[in-house]
Enzyme design. Sequence first.
Site, PDB file in Angstrom:
ATOM      1  N   SER A   1      -2.528   1.523  10.717  1.00  0.00           N
ATOM      2  CA  SER A   1      -2.502   2.507   9.633  1.00  0.00           C
ATOM      3  C   SER A   1      -1.998   3.856  10.115  1.00  0.00           C
ATOM      4  O   SER A   1      -2.023   4.160  11.314  1.00  0.00           O
ATOM      5  CB  SER A   1      -3.912   2.684   9.049  1.00  0.00           C
TER       6      SER A   1
ATOM      7  N   THR B   1       0.859  -1.177   0.000  1.00  0.00           N
ATOM      8  CA  THR B   1       0.000   0.000   0.000  1.00  0.00           C
ATOM      9  C   THR B   1       0.899   1.231   0.000  1.00  0.00           C
ATOM     10  O   THR B   1       2.120   1.124  -0.072  1.00  0.00           O
ATOM     11  CB  THR B   1      -0.913   0.013   1.239  1.00  0.00           C
ATOM     12  N   CYS B   2       0.286   2.397   0.108  1.00  0.00           N
ATOM     13  CA  CYS B   2       1.089   3.617   0.067  1.00  0.00           C
ATOM     14  C   CYS B   2       1.980   3.750   1.302  1.00  0.00           C
ATOM     15  O   CYS B   2       2.936   4.526   1.298  1.00  0.00           O
ATOM     16  CB  CYS B   2       0.199   4.844  -0.069  1.00  0.00           C
ATOM     17  N   ASN B   3       1.693   2.990   2.351  1.00  0.00           N
ATOM     18  CA  ASN B   3       2.472   3.146   3.579  1.00  0.00           C
ATOM     19  C   ASN B   3       3.126   1.868   4.068  1.00  0.00           C
ATOM     20  O   ASN B   3       3.719   1.857   5.139  1.00  0.00           O
ATOM     21  CB  ASN B   3       1.571   3.691   4.700  1.00  0.00           C
ATOM     22  N   ARG B   4       3.035   0.766   3.298  1.00  0.00           N
ATOM     23  CA  ARG B   4       3.655  -0.471   3.768  1.00  0.00           C
ATOM     24  C   ARG B   4       3.906  -1.410   2.595  1.00  0.00           C
ATOM     25  O   ARG B   4       3.193  -1.377   1.582  1.00  0.00           O
ATOM     26  CB  ARG B   4       2.786  -1.183   4.814  1.00  0.00           C
TER      27      ARG B   4
ATOM     28  N   GLU C   1      -8.614   3.687   9.264  1.00  0.00           N
ATOM     29  CA  GLU C   1      -8.940   4.031   7.877  1.00  0.00           C
ATOM     30  C   GLU C   1      -9.513   2.811   7.164  1.00  0.00           C
ATOM     31  O   GLU C   1      -9.150   1.676   7.440  1.00  0.00           O
ATOM     32  CB  GLU C   1      -7.715   4.600   7.162  1.00  0.00           C
TER      33      GLU C   1
ATOM     34  N   GLY D   1      -3.575  13.798 -11.052  1.00  0.00           N
ATOM     35  CA  GLY D   1      -3.830  12.376 -10.854  1.00  0.00           C
ATOM     36  C   GLY D   1      -5.302  12.114 -10.622  1.00  0.00           C
ATOM     37  O   GLY D   1      -5.959  12.843  -9.862  1.00  0.00           O
TER      38      GLY D   1
ATOM     39  N   GLY E   1      -6.630   8.905  -9.818  1.00  0.00           N
ATOM     40  CA  GLY E   1      -6.880   7.648  -9.130  1.00  0.00           C
ATOM     41  C   GLY E   1      -7.780   7.848  -7.932  1.00  0.00           C
ATOM     42  O   GLY E   1      -8.365   8.926  -7.726  1.00  0.00           O
ATOM     43  N   LYS E   2      -7.883   6.820  -7.112  1.00  0.00           N
ATOM     44  CA  LYS E   2      -8.804   6.858  -5.978  1.00  0.00           C
ATOM     45  C   LYS E   2      -8.469   7.983  -5.011  1.00  0.00           C
ATOM     46  O   LYS E   2      -9.369   8.685  -4.527  1.00  0.00           O
ATOM     47  CB  LYS E   2      -8.784   5.515  -5.249  1.00  0.00           C
TER      48      LYS E   2
END
Length: 435
Positions: free
Chosen positions: A112, A52-55, A117, A192, A194-195
């Site tokens: 998170s 993910t963006c953080n892991r 989240e 961007g 995206g989500k």
Amino acid sequence: MPFVCIGLSHHSAPVALRELLAFGPAEQREFLAAASGETASAGLGELAILSTCNRTELYAAATDPTTAPTVLSRVLAAWRDVPAARLDAHLSARLGADAIRHLCRVAAGLDSMVIGESEVLGQVAAAHQLATRESTSGPVLDAAFRTAMRAGRRARSETGICRRPTGVSSEAVRLLSEVAGPLEGLAVLIVGTGKMGRLAGEALRAHGVRRISVVSRTSQHAEALASNWGATALAWHDLAAAIRAADAVLCSTAAPHAVVTRELVERAVGPGGDGRRRVFMDIAVPRDVEAAVREIPGVEVHDIDALQERLHDNLEMRRREIPAVERIVDEEVTRFEEWRRGVLLRPLLAQMHARSETIRLREIDRLTRRLGDVPPELLQQIELFSRSLVSKLLHEPTRRLREARSPDQARTYTAVTRQLFGLDQDDQAAGGSAA
């Protein structure tokens, strides 16, 4: 096979390293296809990746849990061409119950950047689905991920951990309002589609922002998103002009490298700036905004690491729910450990009962041959009595085996039971005949 996890996250690694190890969906498939053969040869029969963006984390089932973390870290380092020593300084390794507890906490949103989240539960499910499609999952990972997803769903339905949504996008907009003042009059550019960009746009509109522009490498995506908001869609080659017209720029592309460079921003506002303040909110990993951009006069850059420092202020309500979620995690970890012990015990219990049944039948046969012509009614009573006797004799050791509370206790009980019932001799005989 024991459950194993290695990985790094915003807790242990800076954004520069996290972006080096970020995997997009296509690359996750490539990694599983390429790495599963190497890990299998090292005794890791199952493999999944959660990025993910953080892991970035790898989960596996291993025949030898003591060597598994080293194998996984070397595979990850080689794939990304990162020196093993640099990676190891930030990696965490977890085994057994600690690994399943970590995965449950991740799915429940406790690990998170923003506590509770909602996106991470879907990401955990997607990681399992990918491993299943690529045939790198198996019974251990299936059970582990089902346990984690159940923990995540229960956390969201039984506690308030997800109340007052505070995802990264909404937190970025909140931070923008703090550093740039009232948002209603600002011209905001979203880079961007995206989500994360969509969520940021919705949060901006909720704050009253009406001057929104959208830029994407795919013009159709920008046009579709802009039409939903009554915003302006711009072509990618207009990015410099769009930056010049904006008060704030929110970047969230999936590009593997910086798309907003110092050269681009200087082309937009001049090397010395144009006397106007601009705030860049970079919530992408890898980062969209080149670090040198912050050196341009009048430009302020906040990346996802800076955002992390600001996230804790409005999370007190969610923090109060943590003990309730931790209790759910404890319950699910216990369920997983019970399942795991059941899987380990099933062959042993089957052997115990098979050995006992063999002895029972042999003794009945001896008895009936000694008694001669036995009436059917009496033979039926002997059968029922012998079955009941064996069942009662096995009940207590079976219960004690099932209720072993720790892995060490379970291993001790298993070894002693095999010796006392002579099952280790059965194994040796089977091995000898098979050979």
